[in-house]
Structure formats: structure tokens, C-alpha cells
Design a protein around this motif. Structure first.
Motif, PDB file in Angstrom:
ATOM      1  N   GLU A 249      59.975  55.395 -45.221  1.00 60.14           N
ATOM      2  CA  GLU A 249      60.392  54.971 -45.646  1.00 60.14           C
ATOM      3  C   GLU A 249      60.015  52.964 -46.357  1.00 60.14           C
ATOM      4  O   GLU A 249      60.162  53.165 -48.044  1.00 60.14           O
ATOM      5  N   ASP A 250      58.665  52.994 -46.171  1.00 60.76           N
ATOM      6  CA  ASP A 250      58.228  51.678 -47.413  1.00 60.76           C
ATOM      7  C   ASP A 250      57.568  52.575 -47.708  1.00 60.76           C
ATOM      8  O   ASP A 250      57.058  52.035 -48.944  1.00 60.76           O
ATOM      9  N   LEU A 251      57.085  53.586 -46.841  1.00 53.62           N
ATOM     10  CA  LEU A 251      55.532  54.033 -47.644  1.00 53.62           C
ATOM     11  C   LEU A 251      55.896  55.042 -49.016  1.00 53.62           C
ATOM     12  O   LEU A 251      54.702  54.841 -49.738  1.00 53.62           O
ATOM     13  N   GLU A 252      57.118  55.416 -49.191  1.00 55.28           N
ATOM     14  CA  GLU A 252      58.290  56.131 -50.011  1.00 55.28           C
ATOM     15  C   GLU A 252      57.542  55.363 -51.512  1.00 55.28           C
ATOM     16  O   GLU A 252      58.283  55.037 -52.196  1.00 55.28           O
ATOM     17  N   ILE A 253      58.279  54.061 -50.920  1.00 51.22           N
ATOM     18  CA  ILE A 253      58.725  52.679 -51.643  1.00 51.22           C
ATOM     19  C   ILE A 253      57.382  52.471 -52.361  1.00 51.22           C
ATOM     20  O   ILE A 253      57.434  52.240 -53.543  1.00 51.22           O
ATOM     21  N   MET A 254      56.448  52.254 -51.819  1.00 53.65           N
ATOM     22  CA  MET A 254      55.075  52.092 -51.557  1.00 53.65           C
ATOM     23  C   MET A 254      54.544  52.963 -52.728  1.00 53.65           C
ATOM     24  O   MET A 254      54.078  52.883 -54.061  1.00 53.65           O
ATOM     25  N   LYS A 255      54.301  54.338 -52.109  1.00 53.46           N
ATOM     26  CA  LYS A 255      54.386  56.012 -53.409  1.00 53.46           C
ATOM     27  C   LYS A 255      55.355  55.818 -54.887  1.00 53.46           C
ATOM     28  O   LYS A 255      53.955  55.579 -56.335  1.00 53.46           O
ATOM     29  N   ARG A 256      56.038  55.195 -54.841  1.00 54.20           N
ATOM     30  CA  ARG A 256      56.713  55.141 -55.883  1.00 54.20           C
ATOM     31  C   ARG A 256      56.921  53.545 -56.999  1.00 54.20           C
ATOM     32  O   ARG A 256      56.100  54.162 -58.276  1.00 54.20           O
ATOM     33  N   LEU A 257      56.167  52.207 -55.993  1.00 57.55           N
ATOM     34  CA  LEU A 257      55.752  51.960 -57.613  1.00 57.55           C
ATOM     35  C   LEU A 257      54.540  52.561 -57.761  1.00 57.55           C
ATOM     36  O   LEU A 257      54.062  52.300 -58.677  1.00 57.55           O
ATOM     37  N   LEU A 258      53.452  52.973 -57.282  1.00 56.13           N
ATOM     38  CA  LEU A 258      52.083  53.144 -57.432  1.00 56.13           C
ATOM     39  C   LEU A 258      51.897  54.518 -58.613  1.00 56.13           C
ATOM     40  O   LEU A 258      50.821  54.687 -59.298  1.00 56.13           O
ATOM     41  N   ARG A 259      52.879  55.319 -58.914  1.00 55.47           N
ATOM     42  CA  ARG A 259      52.927  55.662 -59.669  1.00 55.47           C
ATOM     43  C   ARG A 259      54.251  55.282 -61.018  1.00 55.47           C
ATOM     44  O   ARG A 259      53.868  56.002 -62.340  1.00 55.47           O
ATOM     45  N   GLY A 260      54.447  54.102 -60.767  1.00 58.39           N
ATOM     46  CA  GLY A 260      55.333  53.695 -61.239  1.00 58.39           C
ATOM     47  C   GLY A 260      56.476  53.604 -62.355  1.00 58.39           C
ATOM     48  O   GLY A 260      57.114  53.824 -62.636  1.00 58.39           O
ATOM     49  N   GLU A 261      57.632  53.736 -61.183  1.00 60.69           N
ATOM     50  CA  GLU A 261      58.669  54.456 -61.317  1.00 60.69           C
ATOM     51  C   GLU A 261      59.366  53.685 -61.238  1.00 60.69           C
ATOM     52  O   GLU A 261      59.254  52.242 -60.717  1.00 60.69           O
TER      53      GLU A 261
ATOM     54  N   LYS B 270      46.181  57.760 -57.080  1.00 60.19           N
ATOM     55  CA  LYS B 270      47.190  58.979 -57.806  1.00 60.19           C
ATOM     56  C   LYS B 270      46.873  60.570 -56.566  1.00 60.19           C
ATOM     57  O   LYS B 270      47.689  60.265 -56.868  1.00 60.19           O
ATOM     58  N   ALA B 271      45.426  60.843 -56.813  1.00 59.87           N
ATOM     59  CA  ALA B 271      45.814  62.519 -55.449  1.00 59.87           C
ATOM     60  C   ALA B 271      45.754  62.061 -54.529  1.00 59.87           C
ATOM     61  O   ALA B 271      46.351  62.466 -53.755  1.00 59.87           O
ATOM     62  N   ALA B 272      45.988  60.567 -54.047  1.00 61.32           N
ATOM     63  CA  ALA B 272      46.073  60.453 -52.650  1.00 61.32           C
ATOM     64  C   ALA B 272      46.827  60.540 -52.068  1.00 61.32           C
ATOM     65  O   ALA B 272      47.579  60.376 -50.937  1.00 61.32           O
ATOM     66  N   ILE B 273      47.988  59.404 -53.067  1.00 65.12           N
ATOM     67  CA  ILE B 273      49.359  59.337 -52.647  1.00 65.12           C
ATOM     68  C   ILE B 273      50.040  59.825 -52.289  1.00 65.12           C
ATOM     69  O   ILE B 273      51.149  60.414 -52.153  1.00 65.12           O
ATOM     70  N   GLU B 274      49.740  61.249 -53.394  1.00 65.67           N
ATOM     71  CA  GLU B 274      50.727  63.057 -53.646  1.00 65.67           C
ATOM     72  C   GLU B 274      50.137  64.263 -52.455  1.00 65.67           C
ATOM     73  O   GLU B 274      50.808  64.608 -52.104  1.00 65.67           O
ATOM     74  N   ASP B 275      48.822  63.199 -52.111  1.00 64.26           N
ATOM     75  CA  ASP B 275      48.499  64.459 -50.884  1.00 64.26           C
ATOM     76  C   ASP B 275      49.115  64.068 -49.578  1.00 64.26           C
ATOM     77  O   ASP B 275      48.982  63.138 -48.832  1.00 64.26           O
ATOM     78  N   GLU B 276      49.187  64.926 -48.921  1.00 68.03           N
ATOM     79  CA  GLU B 276      50.410  64.603 -47.304  1.00 68.03           C
ATOM     80  C   GLU B 276      49.507  64.530 -45.962  1.00 68.03           C
ATOM     81  O   GLU B 276      50.171  63.924 -45.516  1.00 68.03           O
TER      82      GLU B 276
END
Length: 109
Positions: free
Chosen positions: A97-109, A77-83
């Protein structure tokens, strides 16, 4: 002789080096390894590490100690929020664009 000095001699011989030259490469006195063969003299961990570096081996290679490789834990969670966290796959950057999708999935959105 101890396992340590036996291993130092073995690695030095494999590299075509004398014990004196190994000690000098490690920044130690040229006769220090010979002194370690006596029962009344033992090296510091820093000295053994310096010898290991001079021989291009690990500390464990010289001492025979076994180290456990503990898995590294990552706070995802901390890693995906760290730029500054680099996200790659197979050594290649992940498209934004793929990274944003992956981050959303990891956040549970």
C-alpha cells in the motif's frame, strides 16, 4: 622492477604465498611473474586480472591505476512500472500500500 611486480610481490608476501603459487592459482605458468620483471616481457590485462583474483585484490590495487566511480543513473519512471524492480527501504520491503502511494507520487498523480 615495475610497480605491478612490486605490488604482486607485496600482496603475495602478505598472504604467505610464493610468486609461483600465485601464478599457479591464477592458472598461469609458474614462472610468468618472474618473466614480467624483465623489460622485454609484459602481461596482458587478463593475466593481471587473474593474478588480482588469486590474491583477492583489485586490478587497480596491482597496477596503481585510478578509476573514477561514475554515479549510476536510474530511469525512475521505468523502474516504478517494472514489476520485477525491488523497492526497499533500509533493506526491508516496502509494504504494497505504501509502494502504490509512492509510485503515484513519482508518476505525478
Amino acid at each position: 622492477m615495475s610497480l605491478l611486480t612490486d605490488n604482486i610481490k607485496r600482496y603475495a608476501k602478505l598472504r604467505g604465498l610464493s610468486l609461483q603459487s600465485v601464478a599457479e592459482r591464477a592458472g598461469l605458468s609458474k614462472n610468468i611473474i618472474y618473466k614480467w620483471t624483465r623489460a622485454d616481457s609484459s602481461p596482458s590485462k587478463a593475466s593481471v586480472k587473474a593474478i588480482a583474483d588469486a590474491l583477492n585484490v583489485t586490478y587497480e590495487d596491482l597496477t596503481g591505476e585510478k578509476t573514477e566511480n561514475k554515479p549510476t543513473t536510474i530511469d525512475v519512471k521505468a523502474a516504478i512500472e517494472d514489476e520485477h524492480t525491488l523497492m526497499t527501504f533500509d533493506g526491508k520491503p516496502i509494504p504494497p500500500e505504501d509502494l502504490e502511494i509512492m509510485k503515484r507520487l513519482l508518476r505525478g498523480e
